[in-house]
Design a protein around this motif. Structure first.
Motif, mmCIF file in Angstrom:
data_model
loop_
_atom_site.group_PDB
_atom_site.id
_atom_site.type_symbol
_atom_site.label_atom_id
_atom_site.label_comp_id
_atom_site.label_asym_id
_atom_site.label_seq_id
_atom_site.Cartn_x
_atom_site.Cartn_y
_atom_site.Cartn_z
ATOM 1 N N VAL A 1 41.249 33.151 48.961
ATOM 2 C CA VAL A 1 41.575 34.570 49.166
ATOM 3 C C VAL A 1 43.038 34.711 49.570
ATOM 4 C CG1 VAL A 1 41.101 36.637 50.555
ATOM 5 C CG2 VAL A 1 39.207 35.219 49.738
ATOM 6 N N ASP A 2 43.478 33.883 50.505
ATOM 7 C CA ASP A 2 44.857 33.969 51.001
ATOM 8 C C ASP A 2 45.869 33.673 49.895
ATOM 9 O OD1 ASP A 2 43.789 34.376 53.635
ATOM 10 O OD2 ASP A 2 43.457 32.215 53.721
ATOM 11 N N VAL A 3 45.577 32.673 49.076
ATOM 12 C CA VAL A 3 46.473 32.305 47.973
ATOM 13 C C VAL A 3 46.585 33.461 46.984
ATOM 14 C CG1 VAL A 3 46.721 30.780 45.965
ATOM 15 C CG2 VAL A 3 46.123 29.816 48.199
ATOM 16 N N TYR A 4 45.453 34.050 46.612
ATOM 17 C CA TYR A 4 45.481 35.147 45.642
ATOM 18 C C TYR A 4 46.056 36.430 46.223
ATOM 19 C CZ TYR A 4 43.524 32.588 41.804
ATOM 20 O OH TYR A 4 43.361 31.694 40.780
ATOM 21 N N VAL A 5 45.844 36.672 47.497
ATOM 22 C CA VAL A 5 46.472 37.839 48.133
ATOM 23 C C VAL A 5 47.987 37.665 48.098
ATOM 24 C CG1 VAL A 5 46.886 38.988 50.361
ATOM 25 C CG2 VAL A 5 44.549 38.599 49.582
ATOM 26 N N SER B 1 46.304 38.198 36.768
ATOM 27 C CA SER B 1 45.170 37.371 36.345
ATOM 28 C C SER B 1 43.886 38.147 36.625
ATOM 29 C CB SER B 1 45.164 36.041 37.107
ATOM 30 O OG SER B 1 44.777 36.255 38.456
ATOM 31 N N VAL B 2 42.784 37.667 36.081
ATOM 32 C CA VAL B 2 41.494 38.319 36.307
ATOM 33 C C VAL B 2 41.181 38.352 37.800
ATOM 34 C CG1 VAL B 2 39.008 38.159 35.902
ATOM 35 C CG2 VAL B 2 40.608 37.773 34.023
ATOM 36 N N ARG B 3 41.389 37.242 38.491
ATOM 37 C CA ARG B 3 41.112 37.197 39.938
ATOM 38 C C ARG B 3 42.011 38.157 40.708
ATOM 39 N NH1 ARG B 3 36.414 34.626 40.267
ATOM 40 N NH2 ARG B 3 36.466 32.392 39.988
ATOM 41 N N GLU B 4 43.303 38.189 40.365
ATOM 42 C CA GLU B 4 44.219 39.101 41.040
ATOM 43 C C GLU B 4 43.791 40.545 40.821
ATOM 44 O OE1 GLU B 4 48.244 36.332 40.560
ATOM 45 O OE2 GLU B 4 47.760 37.851 39.059
ATOM 46 N N VAL C 1 41.298 45.543 42.922
ATOM 47 C CA VAL C 1 40.283 46.601 42.844
ATOM 48 C C VAL C 1 39.408 46.580 44.094
ATOM 49 C CG1 VAL C 1 38.236 47.406 41.597
ATOM 50 C CG2 VAL C 1 40.281 46.714 40.322
ATOM 51 N N ALA C 2 38.983 45.391 44.511
ATOM 52 C CA ALA C 2 38.100 45.278 45.682
ATOM 53 C C ALA C 2 38.761 45.814 46.944
ATOM 54 C CB ALA C 2 37.681 43.820 45.876
ATOM 55 N N ILE C 3 40.005 45.469 47.146
ATOM 56 C CA ILE C 3 40.676 45.902 48.378
ATOM 57 C C ILE C 3 41.121 47.365 48.277
ATOM 58 C CG2 ILE C 3 42.997 45.052 47.794
ATOM 59 C CD1 ILE C 3 43.179 44.062 50.714
ATOM 60 N N ALA C 4 41.521 47.815 47.082
ATOM 61 C CA ALA C 4 41.963 49.206 46.914
ATOM 62 C C ALA C 4 40.803 50.187 47.069
ATOM 63 C CB ALA C 4 42.637 49.388 45.555
#
Length: 120
Positions: free
Chosen positions: A74-78, A35-38, A43-46
């Motif tokens: 954040v936890d759900v998407y992680v 998904s866009v959020r995923e 990208v943000a964490i990498a």
């Protein structure tokens, strides 16, 4: 080359290739469906590979606001992202949880693969 490297805005982490400008993630050359959020979260964490990124920082970067108390977005998407990455590359773990601190992106051998190799 290190386990993760950035070249002309393409991020590499072992068999994982992240192309932010194209909205594309490849695992051993095969496109992942995120998904866009995923995708934005990955990208943000990498981009901060090897460093712990707080939930607040991730929320601000991906959702563009301030994390409210009790918000578990954040936890759900992680969790969703971690499942997709581990399904595509089961011998690797990419996202590591540091309780009370945040998340760290770093490709490492999966414990499950290691345990299977030693027990059986």
């Amino acid at each position: 080359m290190s386990a993760y490297a950035e070249s002309s805005d393409v991020l590499y982490a072992g068999e994982l290739e992240i192309r932010p400008a194209e909205g594309l993630v490849l695992a051993t050359g095969r496109a992942l469906t995120l998904s866009v959020r995923e995708f934005d979260l990955l990208v943000a964490i990498a981009r901060r590979a090897g460093a712990i990124t707080t939930r607040e920082e991730l929320f601000g970067t991906v959702w563009g606001g301030e994390l409210r108390p009790g918000d578990r977005s954040v936890d759900v998407y992680v969790s969703k992202l971690r499942n997709k990455l581990e399904s595509a590359l089961p011998d690797r773990r990419f996202i590591h949880t540091h309780p009370g601190f945040g998340y760290r992106f770093q490709p490492e051998p999966s414990r499950n693969v290691h345990m299977e190799a030693t027990t059986g």
